[in-house]
Design a protein around this motif. Structure first.
Motif, short mmCIF file in Angstrom:
data_model
loop_
_atom_site.label_atom_id
_atom_site.label_comp_id
_atom_site.label_asym_id
_atom_site.label_seq_id
_atom_site.Cartn_x
_atom_site.Cartn_y
_atom_site.Cartn_z
N SER A 88 0.81 -1.23 0.00
CA SER A 88 0.00 0.00 0.00
C SER A 88 0.84 1.27 0.00
N LEU A 89 2.10 1.16 -0.41
CA LEU A 89 2.97 2.33 -0.51
C LEU A 89 3.22 2.73 -1.96
N GLY A 90 2.69 1.96 -2.89
CA GLY A 90 2.87 2.27 -4.31
C GLY A 90 3.97 1.48 -4.98
N ILE A 91 4.55 0.50 -4.31
CA ILE A 91 5.66 -0.27 -4.89
C ILE A 91 5.18 -1.10 -6.08
N GLY A 92 4.07 -1.82 -5.92
CA GLY A 92 3.56 -2.63 -7.02
C GLY A 92 3.23 -1.78 -8.23
N HIS A 93 2.56 -0.68 -8.01
CA HIS A 93 2.23 0.25 -9.09
C HIS A 93 3.51 0.73 -9.79
N ASN A 94 4.50 1.11 -8.99
CA ASN A 94 5.76 1.60 -9.57
C ASN A 94 6.51 0.53 -10.34
N LEU A 95 6.48 -0.71 -9.87
CA LEU A 95 7.13 -1.79 -10.61
C LEU A 95 6.43 -2.03 -11.95
N LEU A 96 5.10 -2.06 -11.94
CA LEU A 96 4.36 -2.23 -13.19
C LEU A 96 4.64 -1.08 -14.15
N TYR A 97 4.63 0.14 -13.65
CA TYR A 97 4.90 1.31 -14.48
C TYR A 97 6.33 1.26 -15.03
N TYR A 98 7.27 0.87 -14.18
CA TYR A 98 8.69 0.81 -14.58
C TYR A 98 8.88 -0.12 -15.77
N VAL A 99 8.33 -1.34 -15.68
CA VAL A 99 8.55 -2.29 -16.78
C VAL A 99 7.71 -1.94 -18.00
N HIS A 100 6.53 -1.38 -17.79
CA HIS A 100 5.72 -1.00 -18.94
C HIS A 100 6.36 0.17 -19.69
N ARG A 101 7.00 1.05 -18.96
CA ARG A 101 7.70 2.17 -19.60
C ARG A 101 8.85 1.67 -20.48
N LEU A 102 9.45 0.54 -20.14
CA LEU A 102 10.52 -0.04 -20.97
C LEU A 102 10.00 -0.49 -22.33
N TYR A 103 8.73 -0.91 -22.37
CA TYR A 103 8.10 -1.42 -23.60
C TYR A 103 6.73 -0.76 -23.73
N PRO A 104 6.68 0.54 -24.02
CA PRO A 104 5.42 1.29 -23.95
C PRO A 104 4.39 0.89 -25.01
N ASN A 105 4.78 0.20 -26.06
CA ASN A 105 3.82 -0.19 -27.09
C ASN A 105 3.14 -1.53 -26.80
N THR A 106 3.54 -2.18 -25.73
CA THR A 106 2.95 -3.48 -25.40
C THR A 106 1.71 -3.30 -24.54
N ARG A 107 0.88 -4.33 -24.55
CA ARG A 107 -0.23 -4.37 -23.58
C ARG A 107 0.24 -5.28 -22.45
N VAL A 108 -0.18 -4.98 -21.25
CA VAL A 108 0.19 -5.78 -20.08
C VAL A 108 -0.92 -6.78 -19.82
N GLU A 109 -0.52 -8.03 -19.69
CA GLU A 109 -1.46 -9.10 -19.34
C GLU A 109 -0.91 -9.82 -18.13
N MET A 110 -1.80 -10.13 -17.19
CA MET A 110 -1.38 -10.85 -16.00
C MET A 110 -2.56 -11.60 -15.42
N LEU A 111 -2.24 -12.60 -14.65
CA LEU A 111 -3.27 -13.33 -13.93
C LEU A 111 -3.36 -12.76 -12.53
N ALA A 112 -4.54 -12.81 -11.96
CA ALA A 112 -4.73 -12.34 -10.60
C ALA A 112 -5.39 -13.46 -9.80
N SER A 113 -5.12 -13.48 -8.53
CA SER A 113 -5.77 -14.44 -7.65
C SER A 113 -7.10 -13.87 -7.17
N SER A 114 -7.85 -14.69 -6.46
CA SER A 114 -9.13 -14.22 -5.94
C SER A 114 -8.93 -13.10 -4.92
N THR A 115 -7.74 -12.99 -4.36
CA THR A 115 -7.49 -11.93 -3.37
C THR A 115 -6.82 -10.71 -3.97
#
Length: 139
Positions: A88-115
């Motif tokens: 809840s400090l923004g680390i996950g958001h920043n990691l996703l943004y960091y890697v997406h910025r490396l490949y800005p033309n890609t779409r991000v796909e991921m699986l999520a758990s029920s939680t």
């Protein structure tokens, strides 16, 4: 350096092989038992992933992101995990943004758990439908 909501600054850097014990410990704490039980396979996955980054606070790994990309269309995030103490400090958001910025033309796909699905929904990710099978499950 990335400044977090609480004022702390973290560093994001590429995965190195000697990071794996910390990653393994985070997986164990999160009870991601498949990754823990298949330790050698998990090490191999890290060593063969072209998206493999850790979040550092001082000299401690407090989170990570691992995935793969074709660098043009799709980026698939396999795992995103933050130490419970630092959520809840923004680390996950920043990691996703960091890697997406490396490949800005890609779409991000991921699986999520029920939680974890609500986290991604609040960030604007859209749900999609998929299938999964291991080789041993073929009939």
């Amino acid at each position: 350096m990335i400044k977090l909501k609480n004022g702390l600054e973290i560093q994001v850097r590429k995965y190195q092989e000697d990071d794996f014990p910390s990653i393994h410990a985070l997986n164990r704490e999160e009870q991601w038992n498949n990754l823990v039980a298949k330790k050698e396979d998990t090490i191999s996955a890290w060593n063969h992933s072209n998206i493999a980054y850790v979040a550092m606070l001082d000299d401690k790994i407090i989170g990570y992101i691992r995935g793969m990309t074709d660098q043009s269309i799709t980026m698939y995030i396999c795992e995103l995990l933050i130490d419970q103490t630092y959520r809840s400090l923004g680390i996950g958001h920043n990691l996703l943004y960091y890697v997406h910025r490396l490949y800005p033309n890609t779409r991000v796909e991921m699986l999520a758990s029920s939680t974890s699905h609500t986290y991604y929904e609040t960030k604007g990710y859209r749900a999609f439908y998929g299938f999964r099978m291991n080789f041993t499950e073929y009939k």
